[in-house]
Design a protein around this motif. Structure first.
Motif, PDB file in Angstrom:
ATOM      1  N   CYS A   1       0.830  -1.213   0.000  1.00 18.59           N
ATOM      2  CA  CYS A   1       0.000   0.000   0.000  1.00 18.59           C
ATOM      3  C   CYS A   1       0.863   1.262   0.000  1.00 18.59           C
ATOM      4  N   TYR A   2       1.950   1.208   0.734  1.00 16.74           N
ATOM      5  CA  TYR A   2       2.876   2.349   0.864  1.00 16.74           C
ATOM      6  C   TYR A   2       3.443   2.748  -0.489  1.00 16.74           C
ATOM      7  N   THR A   3       3.920   1.761  -1.254  1.00 16.24           N
ATOM      8  CA  THR A   3       4.472   2.069  -2.577  1.00 16.24           C
ATOM      9  C   THR A   3       3.372   2.467  -3.561  1.00 16.24           C
ATOM     10  N   ALA A   4       2.161   1.880  -3.402  1.00 19.45           N
ATOM     11  CA  ALA A   4       1.062   2.199  -4.306  1.00 19.45           C
ATOM     12  C   ALA A   4       0.613   3.654  -4.192  1.00 19.45           C
ATOM     13  N   VAL A   5       0.866   4.267  -3.039  1.00 15.68           N
ATOM     14  CA  VAL A   5       0.502   5.676  -2.848  1.00 15.68           C
ATOM     15  C   VAL A   5       1.330   6.589  -3.753  1.00 15.68           C
ATOM     16  N   VAL A   6       2.583   6.190  -4.014  1.00  8.70           N
ATOM     17  CA  VAL A   6       3.520   7.083  -4.697  1.00  8.70           C
ATOM     18  C   VAL A   6       3.909   6.601  -6.093  1.00  8.70           C
TER      19      VAL A   6
END
Length: 314
Positions: free
Chosen positions: A72-77
């Motif tokens: 989710c963290y990488t999907a934000v950016v």
């Protein structure tokens, strides 16, 4: 001159992306390849823990939760970065920028809190092995995961509301790849030390406090391990903790460099490089570190991959 902060039409422009066509193509291919590895590696860990019953233990549930947060963290950016690499219009609206920063900082903070929870799990397993099943139950494990995400998002939401309620200057170019605290703080017209101190306090709660909890846990762990008479026992105990420590050092080293320092020390080039490490490096290395140093995870992943190959051949 200040912008009207509450206008949803306010836009920022990202200035750090390559402009030459061949560099844009190479950058896009590199980012895409790393992103595929990040998603695949963390998805394999979650799949292995979900399907293998012998991995249904608190330690592995938290590891699977960590992988989920990383995805989710990488999907934000990253998808937004990939789009910006290919297009010439690299703008982002005020609301979109605030949302991106909220989830980026919130999930990053959840990472930090969850690593502290994993350190507590290792402390309970090594220092209190007989009481471990009673101390670290699956219910407590779930509550720790939920609390990590909730507290992380709560702190980041408060921080985003605070930053985006301040006046921005006329210059709207962000010397970065995404909406992060240091480059946005440089665009504020107000130079009050109170504002900078407020951001530092929030960063301390999300970074320094979990780190001190981890340090305290490992102080007790080291003390307990040194009392083990068997050399093989000491080695096995240290081996179970070494992978977690490697992830902690990587995660907290980058976060401390980015957020636990004054605004005046912001260096666009250096900070952009460090940001790429914690956006891509940490989510990519976490699966490698945990799987390569864990025989049970390696065995389970080997079974899953061999099963898929067998099904394809049939």
């Amino acid at each position: 001159m200040t912008w009207e902060n509450h206008s949803l039409w306010l836009e920022f422009v990202f200035l750090s992306y390559p402009t030459k066509p061949h560099l844009r193509v190479l950058t896009f291919l590199g980012v895409t390849l790393v992103y595929i590895f990040v998603i695949t590696g963390n998805a394999l860990i979650m799949g292995a823990i979900w399907t293998e019953t012998r991995l249904h233990m608190p330690m592995y549930y938290m590891l699977g939760s960590l992988s989920g947060i990383e995805v989710c963290y990488t999907a934000v950016v990253v998808p937004h970065m990939m789009a910006n690499i290919l297009q010439s219009d690299r703008t982002i609206g005020l609301l979109a920028c605030a949302t991106q920063m909220t989830f980026l900082i919130g999930l990053g903070s959840a990472d930090c809190f969850l690593l502290a929870a994993m350190a507590y799990d290792r402390y309970a397993a090594i220092c209190h092995p007989l009481q471990y099943p009673l101390i670290m139950t699956l219910t407590l494990c779930g509550r720790l995961v939920v609390a990590s995400v909730t507290v992380g998002l709560f702190l980041s939401f408060q921080l985003a509301v605070f930053i985006f309620s301040l006046p921005f200057c006329q210059v709207r170019g962000i010397q970065h790849f995404f909406c992060d605290i240091p480059p946005l703080m440089c665009l504020l017209c107000s130079n009050s030390h109170i504002h900078e101190l407020s951001v530092l306090v929030a960063a301390t709660l999300a970074i320094a406090v979990p780190f001190f909890l981890i340090a305290a846990s490992y102080a007790f762990i080291v003390n307990a391990v040194l009392k083990i008479k068997s050399a093989a026992g000491r080695q096995r105990a240290f081996s179970t903790c070494s992978s977690h420590l490697m992830v902690v050092l990587l995660q907290y080293g980058c976060c401390a460099f980015m957020y636990l320092r004054p605004k005046s020390s912001f260096n666009p080039k250096k900070d952009q490089f460090v940001s790429l490490i914690y956006i891509f490096g940490t989510p990519l290395l976490n699966p490698l570190i945990y799987t390569l140093r864990n025989n049970e995870m390696k065995g389970t992943l080997g079974k899953i991959l061999s099963r898929k190959c067998h099904l394809r051949n049939n």
